[in-house]
Motif scaffolding. Structure first.
Motif, short mmCIF file in Angstrom:
data_model
loop_
_atom_site.label_atom_id
_atom_site.label_comp_id
_atom_site.label_asym_id
_atom_site.label_seq_id
_atom_site.Cartn_x
_atom_site.Cartn_y
_atom_site.Cartn_z
N ALA A 197 34.50 118.03 -42.48
CA ALA A 197 34.54 117.58 -40.90
C ALA A 197 34.73 118.90 -40.18
CB ALA A 197 35.46 116.46 -40.69
N PHE A 198 35.96 119.46 -40.33
CA PHE A 198 36.53 120.57 -39.39
C PHE A 198 36.10 121.96 -40.06
CE2 PHE A 198 39.57 116.89 -38.72
CZ PHE A 198 38.92 116.40 -37.78
N ASN A 199 34.92 122.11 -40.73
CA ASN A 199 34.38 123.37 -41.25
C ASN A 199 33.08 123.38 -40.62
OD1 ASN A 199 33.23 125.54 -42.76
ND2 ASN A 199 35.01 125.38 -44.07
N THR A 200 32.66 124.35 -39.57
CA THR A 200 31.55 124.32 -39.07
C THR A 200 30.23 124.93 -40.00
OG1 THR A 200 32.35 124.74 -36.95
CG2 THR A 200 30.15 125.31 -37.12
N ASN A 201 30.80 125.61 -40.62
CA ASN A 201 29.59 126.28 -41.73
C ASN A 201 29.28 125.19 -42.84
OD1 ASN A 201 29.62 128.58 -40.30
ND2 ASN A 201 31.08 129.76 -41.83
N ARG A 202 30.05 124.19 -43.27
CA ARG A 202 29.77 123.44 -44.36
C ARG A 202 29.55 121.96 -43.85
NH1 ARG A 202 34.40 123.47 -48.70
NH2 ARG A 202 32.63 122.60 -49.91
N ARG A 203 29.87 121.61 -42.49
CA ARG A 203 29.68 120.11 -42.15
C ARG A 203 28.28 119.70 -42.47
NH1 ARG A 203 30.13 120.56 -37.00
NH2 ARG A 203 32.44 120.84 -37.25
N ASP A 204 27.26 120.19 -42.16
CA ASP A 204 26.08 119.89 -42.31
C ASP A 204 25.35 119.78 -44.00
OD1 ASP A 204 25.75 119.64 -39.56
OD2 ASP A 204 24.58 121.54 -39.49
N ASP A 205 26.11 120.41 -44.75
CA ASP A 205 25.88 120.56 -46.19
C ASP A 205 26.76 119.35 -46.86
OD1 ASP A 205 23.95 122.50 -45.44
OD2 ASP A 205 25.36 123.92 -46.00
N ALA A 206 27.34 118.49 -46.08
CA ALA A 206 28.55 117.64 -46.98
C ALA A 206 27.50 116.83 -47.99
CB ALA A 206 29.29 116.82 -45.99
N PRO A 207 28.20 116.34 -49.12
CA PRO A 207 27.36 115.44 -49.98
C PRO A 207 27.49 114.12 -49.35
CG PRO A 207 29.17 117.03 -51.12
CD PRO A 207 29.08 117.38 -49.65
N ASP A 208 26.69 113.20 -50.09
CA ASP A 208 26.91 112.34 -49.48
C ASP A 208 27.76 111.26 -49.46
OD1 ASP A 208 23.91 112.36 -49.12
OD2 ASP A 208 23.23 111.43 -50.98
N ASP A 209 28.52 111.23 -50.39
CA ASP A 209 29.87 110.25 -50.73
C ASP A 209 30.80 110.91 -49.51
OD1 ASP A 209 30.13 112.84 -51.82
OD2 ASP A 209 31.56 112.27 -53.21
N VAL A 210 30.93 112.11 -49.31
CA VAL A 210 31.94 112.94 -48.23
C VAL A 210 31.30 112.48 -46.73
CG1 VAL A 210 32.39 114.85 -47.17
CG2 VAL A 210 32.42 114.70 -49.78
N ALA A 211 29.97 112.39 -46.77
CA ALA A 211 29.45 112.05 -45.16
C ALA A 211 29.70 110.55 -45.09
CB ALA A 211 27.90 112.24 -45.31
N ALA A 212 29.70 109.76 -45.90
CA ALA A 212 30.02 108.43 -46.13
C ALA A 212 31.55 108.24 -45.32
CB ALA A 212 29.85 107.68 -47.14
#
Length: 319
Positions: A171-186
């Motif tokens: 969440a608080f990582n600009t470079n990785r937020r858009d690539d978060a897995p589905d479970d993390v995004a949930a």
């Protein structure tokens, strides 16, 4: 709609909820909205008051809105004069003032319409390009702790460690937020829905609870003073960003040093080497192959010279 309204002799429509002025020169009269229940034109602005404190002078701006007094203090006359000029300009322009905040309606903070999670993500993205990697890591950790403290409850069936990882690493990582897995995004979606809006920071009890969590480790022990200071520094930067964006009026995090643990400055003599231990250590260094003799002379110089300098400083201070 205008309920319970009537015409007066000045060509105005009056109602119990406020006054609406009509243009008398047109057949089709345009309504101009004026104060609602929480707004008024009854504003008085006083001159700047100069005060003297123990460390520096201060300048206070006082004004009243609907008979309720308000006051704001500044460290310089220029800041106080600029704020007073904004109030006077708003009164001359016929802007309604909010009776709760004492400010013109256009200056009322937007805290109730901005969620904490969304604002924390926005703050992270704003800081990201111009800070170091270590600063990014510290910011993510602070925001993770604050977010978990503000959640109304834990996600059902999700371990707390997984929530902390999702916040700090995604969440608080600009470079990785858009690539978060589905479970993390949930998980992040659940956190976004179960964190309060920014107006929660106007509650002193919530601020106190957040500071208490920042000063406590997961096992319940007190956090180091350096860690608490680092968390508070990030939090102050975030609040300053909220003030610039017009979301908060002031920084709700107090500056008091009493809220942080002070590091001990006294030296425990039980942890220092005594003469017998020092002699054994120097003897062991002397027996090391190749450079043992030179290292013994080096460490012996450090030990005995340091003690001598300490005794000399005491003698100088006494004289």
């Amino acid at each position: 709609m205008l309920a319970d309204w009537w015409w007066d002799h000045g060509g105005r429509v009056r109602s119990d909820s406020g006054t609406r002025f009509l243009d008398e020169g047109r057949h089709r009269r345009d309504l101009i909205e004026v104060p609602t229940m929480d707004a008024t034109f009854d504003v008085r602005v006083w001159q700047i008051e100069r005060g003297s404190g123990k460390l520096r002078e201060s300048y206070g701006v006082g004004w009243s809105v609907g008979g309720k007094r308000h006051r704001k203090t500044f460290q310089t006359f220029a800041l106080a004069d600029g704020f007073r000029a904004e109030l006077v300009t708003a009164t001359h322009a016929g802007e309604p003032f909010n009776m709760s905040t004492g400010l013109p309606d256009r200056h009322v903070p937007k805290a109730s319409s901005v969620g904490w999670y969304d604002f924390a993500v926005q703050f992270t993205d704003a800081q990201w390009p111009r800070v170091s990697a270590n600063h990014r890591k510290n910011t993510a950790r602070t925001l993770m702790i604050v977010t978990t403290a503000l959640m109304d409850r834990d996600p059902p069936g999700v371990p707390s460690r997984r929530v902390r990882t999702a916040l700090s690493e995604w969440a608080f990582n600009t470079n990785r937020r858009d690539d978060a897995p589905d479970d993390v995004a949930a998980v992040l979606g659940w956190v976004q829905r179960h964190t309060p809006t920014m107006d929660a920071w106007t509650d002193p009890l919530i601020v106190q609870d957040v500071l208490l969590v920042l000063g406590t480790l997961l096992d319940g022990r007190r956090a180091a003073a350096s860690s608490v200071k680092r968390h508070r520094r990030v939090l102050h930067l975030l609040m300053r960003y909220a003030i610039i964006r017009g979301i908060l009026l002031s920084d709700p995090v107090p500056e008091s040093r009493n809220l942080t643990q002070r590091s001990a400055s006294a030296i425990d003599r039980r942890r220092l080497l005594n003469e017998r231990q020092t002699a054994q250590l120097l003897g062991w260094i002397y027996g090391r192959p190749r450079s043992g003799q030179r290292l013994q002379a080096f460490f012996a110089t450090l030990y005995f010279t340091g003690v001598r300098q300490k005794k000399r400083s005491r003698c100088v201070s006494r004289t």
